[in-house]
Design a protein around this motif. Sequence first.
Motif, PDB file in Angstrom:
ATOM      1  N   VAL A   1       9.867   3.652 -12.797  1.00 22.53           N
ATOM      2  CA  VAL A   1       9.226   4.977 -12.862  1.00 22.53           C
ATOM      3  C   VAL A   1       7.725   4.750 -13.033  1.00 22.53           C
ATOM      4  CG1 VAL A   1      11.202   6.218 -13.833  1.00 22.53           C
ATOM      5  CG2 VAL A   1       9.556   5.159 -15.369  1.00 22.53           C
ATOM      6  N   ASN A   2       6.933   5.650 -12.449  1.00 20.99           N
ATOM      7  CA  ASN A   2       5.468   5.475 -12.521  1.00 20.99           C
ATOM      8  C   ASN A   2       4.825   6.524 -13.414  1.00 20.99           C
ATOM      9  OD1 ASN A   2       5.932   7.573 -10.629  1.00 20.99           O
ATOM     10  ND2 ASN A   2       4.000   7.178  -9.615  1.00 20.99           N
ATOM     11  N   ALA A   3       3.699   6.135 -13.988  1.00 21.21           N
ATOM     12  CA  ALA A   3       3.035   7.008 -14.962  1.00 21.21           C
ATOM     13  C   ALA A   3       1.619   7.364 -14.531  1.00 21.21           C
ATOM     14  CB  ALA A   3       2.967   6.297 -16.314  1.00 21.21           C
TER      15      ALA A   3
ATOM     16  N   LYS B   1       7.590  15.713  -8.862  1.00 16.63           N
ATOM     17  CA  LYS B   1       6.480  14.972  -8.252  1.00 16.63           C
ATOM     18  C   LYS B   1       5.223  15.483  -8.952  1.00 16.63           C
ATOM     19  CE  LYS B   1       3.510  13.331  -5.122  1.00 16.63           C
ATOM     20  NZ  LYS B   1       2.318  13.784  -5.830  1.00 16.63           N
ATOM     21  N   ASN B   2       4.558  14.593  -9.688  1.00 11.81           N
ATOM     22  CA  ASN B   2       3.404  15.000 -10.499  1.00 11.81           C
ATOM     23  C   ASN B   2       3.759  16.222 -11.360  1.00 11.81           C
ATOM     24  OD1 ASN B   2       2.438  13.398  -8.211  1.00 11.81           O
ATOM     25  ND2 ASN B   2       0.514  13.548  -9.308  1.00 11.81           N
ATOM     26  N   SER B   3       4.778  16.047 -12.160  1.00 14.01           N
ATOM     27  CA  SER B   3       5.268  17.041 -13.129  1.00 14.01           C
ATOM     28  C   SER B   3       6.056  18.192 -12.515  1.00 14.01           C
ATOM     29  CB  SER B   3       4.131  17.648 -13.979  1.00 14.01           C
ATOM     30  OG  SER B   3       3.461  16.629 -14.673  1.00 14.01           O
TER      31      SER B   3
ATOM     32  N   GLY C   1       0.866  -1.165   0.000  1.00 14.00           N
ATOM     33  CA  GLY C   1       0.000   0.000   0.000  1.00 14.00           C
ATOM     34  C   GLY C   1       0.902   1.214   0.000  1.00 14.00           C
ATOM     35  N   GLU C   2       0.436   2.297  -0.617  1.00 13.64           N
ATOM     36  CA  GLU C   2       1.260   3.522  -0.641  1.00 13.64           C
ATOM     37  C   GLU C   2       0.700   4.549   0.329  1.00 13.64           C
ATOM     38  OE1 GLU C   2       2.621   5.013  -4.426  1.00 13.64           O
ATOM     39  OE2 GLU C   2       2.622   7.085  -3.691  1.00 13.64           O
ATOM     40  N   LEU C   3       1.591   5.093   1.138  1.00 14.58           N
ATOM     41  CA  LEU C   3       1.198   6.122   2.104  1.00 14.58           C
ATOM     42  C   LEU C   3       0.942   7.451   1.402  1.00 14.58           C
ATOM     43  CD1 LEU C   3       3.884   5.319   4.814  1.00 14.58           C
ATOM     44  CD2 LEU C   3       1.411   5.026   5.089  1.00 14.58           C
ATOM     45  N   GLY C   4       0.309   8.370   2.106  1.00 15.13           N
ATOM     46  CA  GLY C   4       0.186   9.740   1.607  1.00 15.13           C
ATOM     47  C   GLY C   4       1.579  10.291   1.334  1.00 15.13           C
ATOM     48  N   ASN C   5       1.670  11.267   0.463  1.00 16.60           N
ATOM     49  CA  ASN C   5       2.969  11.760  -0.006  1.00 16.60           C
ATOM     50  C   ASN C   5       3.951  12.079   1.122  1.00 16.60           C
ATOM     51  OD1 ASN C   5       1.604  13.822  -2.714  1.00 16.60           O
ATOM     52  ND2 ASN C   5       1.731  11.624  -2.506  1.00 16.60           N
ATOM     53  N   ASN C   6       3.429  12.682   2.223  1.00 15.30           N
ATOM     54  CA  ASN C   6       4.344  13.265   3.223  1.00 15.30           C
ATOM     55  C   ASN C   6       4.347  12.535   4.554  1.00 15.30           C
ATOM     56  OD1 ASN C   6       4.980  15.349   1.332  1.00 15.30           O
ATOM     57  ND2 ASN C   6       2.899  16.094   1.703  1.00 15.30           N
TER      58      ASN C   6
ATOM     59  N   PRO D   1       2.293   1.538 -14.344  1.00 16.11           N
ATOM     60  CA  PRO D   1       1.084   2.354 -14.469  1.00 16.11           C
ATOM     61  C   PRO D   1       0.426   2.614 -13.110  1.00 16.11           C
ATOM     62  CG  PRO D   1       0.587   0.046 -14.936  1.00 16.11           C
ATOM     63  CD  PRO D   1       2.026   0.096 -14.530  1.00 16.11           C
ATOM     64  N   ASP D   2       0.022   3.854 -12.866  1.00 17.77           N
ATOM     65  CA  ASP D   2      -0.838   4.167 -11.714  1.00 17.77           C
ATOM     66  C   ASP D   2      -2.262   4.081 -12.243  1.00 17.77           C
ATOM     67  OD1 ASP D   2       1.422   4.636 -10.248  1.00 17.77           O
ATOM     68  OD2 ASP D   2       1.257   6.821 -10.283  1.00 17.77           O
ATOM     69  N   ILE D   3      -2.967   2.985 -11.900  1.00 16.25           N
ATOM     70  CA  ILE D   3      -4.247   2.727 -12.576  1.00 16.25           C
ATOM     71  C   ILE D   3      -5.412   3.104 -11.657  1.00 16.25           C
ATOM     72  CG2 ILE D   3      -5.557   1.077 -13.962  1.00 16.25           C
ATOM     73  CD1 ILE D   3      -3.129  -0.723 -14.079  1.00 16.25           C
TER      74      ILE D   3
ATOM     75  N   GLU E   1      11.606   9.447  -8.957  1.00 14.39           N
ATOM     76  CA  GLU E   1      10.694  10.563  -9.264  1.00 14.39           C
ATOM     77  C   GLU E   1       9.240  10.075  -9.134  1.00 14.39           C
ATOM     78  OE1 GLU E   1      12.504  13.222  -9.502  1.00 14.39           O
ATOM     79  OE2 GLU E   1      14.404  12.445 -10.216  1.00 14.39           O
ATOM     80  N   ASN E   2       8.297  10.908  -9.515  1.00  6.09           N
ATOM     81  CA  ASN E   2       6.894  10.504  -9.410  1.00  6.09           C
ATOM     82  C   ASN E   2       6.040  11.143 -10.494  1.00  6.09           C
ATOM     83  OD1 ASN E   2       4.653   9.269  -7.527  1.00  6.09           O
ATOM     84  ND2 ASN E   2       3.929  11.293  -8.103  1.00  6.09           N
ATOM     85  N   GLU E   3       5.375  10.298 -11.256  1.00  4.62           N
ATOM     86  CA  GLU E   3       4.429  10.757 -12.287  1.00  4.62           C
ATOM     87  C   GLU E   3       4.977  11.966 -13.046  1.00  4.62           C
ATOM     88  OE1 GLU E   3       0.378  11.096 -10.998  1.00  4.62           O
ATOM     89  OE2 GLU E   3       0.193   8.928 -10.763  1.00  4.62           O
ATOM     90  N   VAL E   4       6.095  11.747 -13.743  1.00  2.84           N
ATOM     91  CA  VAL E   4       6.711  12.861 -14.478  1.00  2.84           C
ATOM     92  C   VAL E   4       5.997  13.100 -15.810  1.00  2.84           C
ATOM     93  CG1 VAL E   4       8.951  12.385 -13.432  1.00  2.84           C
ATOM     94  CG2 VAL E   4       8.401  11.390 -15.673  1.00  2.84           C
TER      95      VAL E   4
HETATM   96  C1  DGJ Z   1      -1.009  10.348  -8.033  1.00  2.00           C
HETATM   97  C2  DGJ Z   1       0.286  10.711  -7.393  1.00  2.00           C
HETATM   98  O1  DGJ Z   1       1.312   9.935  -7.915  1.00  2.00           O
HETATM   99  C3  DGJ Z   1       0.249  10.535  -5.926  1.00  2.00           C
HETATM  100  O2  DGJ Z   1       1.433  10.927  -5.356  1.00  2.00           O
HETATM  101  C4  DGJ Z   1      -0.887  11.244  -5.481  1.00  2.00           C
HETATM  102  O3  DGJ Z   1      -0.751  12.286  -4.694  1.00  2.00           O
HETATM  103  C5  DGJ Z   1      -2.170  10.723  -5.967  1.00  2.00           C
HETATM  104  N1  DGJ Z   1      -2.141  10.832  -7.383  1.00  2.00           N
HETATM  105  C6  DGJ Z   1      -3.388  11.364  -5.428  1.00  2.00           C
HETATM  106  O4  DGJ Z   1      -4.521  10.802  -5.979  1.00  2.00           O
END
Ligand code: DGJ
Length: 548
Positions: free
Chosen positions: A299-301, A131-133, A59-64, A339-341, A201-204
């Motif tokens: 890397v995640n998308a 992080k998210n672009s 499971g993934e925690l909240g960003n911070n 993929p972040d689905i 990185e994250n969702e670049v």
């Molecule tokens: C996708 C991002 O990768 C996460 O870090 C994130 O904050 C979530 N979206 C929120 O839905």
Amino acid sequence: MKLRNLSCCTLLCALALAASQGTSRSASTDSASDIPHLRKQGTATQLIVDGKPFLVLAGELGNNSTTSLEYMKAIWPNLVQAKFNTILAGVSWNQIEPQEGKFNFKVLDGVIQGARAHNLHLALLWFGSWKNSLSSYAPDWVKRDFQRFPRAQFEGGVSIEELTTLSEANRDADARAFAAMMRHVKEVDGQQHTVLFIQVENEVGMHTVLLDHSPLATQALAGPVPKQLMDYLAQHKDTLIPEFRQVWAANGFKTAGTWEEVFGKGDGKDSVFMAWNYARYIGRVAEAGKAQYPIPMYVNAALYSPGRVPEFTPSHGRPWDVVLDIWRAGGPSIDVLSPDIYGGDFPTFCAKYTQSGNPLLIPETGAGAAGAAKALFAFGRYDAICFSPFGIDRISTNDPVVAIYGLLSQLAPMILEHQGNGTMSAVMMNADDPVQKVPVGNYTLEVTATRPRGASAATPSPQAAPSAGLFIATGPDEYFMLGSGLTVTFSSHSPGAPLAGLGTVEEGTFVNGRWVPGRWLAGDDTEEGDYLFLRNMSILRVTVYHYR
Ligand code: DGJ
């Protein structure tokens, strides 16, 4: 340096204490092949931890969340109750390098220590340049020095708060910090293997626009396509992802020239150009980290809009399946594109992200009943390495994902044994879907989604989660199954005896790897032997026979 040594020592002392309380993982040897790594088994790719394949129920925690040890104190027990075996946890570049070259790993050490004390593994999410672009996790010393660390730009010269991929200074600063983190992870975890793998990185991808219009980017786009990319494409010409191959084909498969000459004038050229530059930058960051400690990296998308046809759409440079080849060419140190689905058609995304041998690692998705169904499908049908709902800090222990993780952990040794050899499959179906024929072992399973009570074909229940089932052929006439909302019949592959019947059907559990049967099911529970019902996510052992 002093600070780092101190935090290291604190961690090691705490670990010694945890070991004396019997809560720590046993130490293993430190040879390179013992660190977490990927290994092929048939068509599957497995994550090997301490010499054995490992199914990541994450499971993934909240960003911070993992930027504060105090915050995490209340969270750890919940994660244990929720039966995760691995937690995806962010690491902020700003927090570990608040001043250039001065690293502080105190919080990261506390997170590793917290995970060990709760018998959990970690995957670390490197929130570095993007992080998210955008670049919100870059340290202040980077953010403030916009001349040394240039930003991407909109057309017309206005900066976007995201570091440009074209700057070596940006890339090298990130790579130095990432390498320092990986060196530290090796120091404190090279033997224990609490940390299994890394997201870089994250969702670049470009924020809101398709193309970086900074002077550096504009100059590079006017120049030639790098030879490294051209060579890769020529070598892999026959196996390229079809949507991308089409873009190259439309311009005559040129093997040299400017971006426009090779990939045409349209959005396709911009997608390839941006994907290449993200892949080069992040590939270099990953390479610097792996030089210190080479555990798997992905890397995640953020994906395209739900329902949108995944043709060669403008990708903003994101690691979408359509530009998988570009990412492979530009970032060979990146092991997996993930993929972040959240929305869209889950089975289609799984299929898209397993092209060209890319392993399925899903770092972000939803929980709930739909999440539970998706987990079964991803592990059973696509040999997923990891499944991970997002935002699980305070997940309810009543969440169906918690229940399914409990069952999957019972089945994990069997799932891992059957990955990649054609003896395991899975379905995920909605009530109105046509019957699916799934060959598994010596029989074909004909699977139908049973309609929830009260719903008709004309008015399907809108909230109903998809039905899902996982099937493993454990012998010539024996299966283990787990699922819900499905009816299954069998037909034999045996030429002389095509009919198949249900033998013994047991529901039960695995206790310490041993099958413990509960009720034996026949009569009403198998429609007098005609059908197998998969209800309420319980594990069944089924024997089958064929006859004329
Ligand atoms: C996708 C991002 O990768 C996460 O870090 C994130 O904050 C979530 N979206 C929120 O839905």
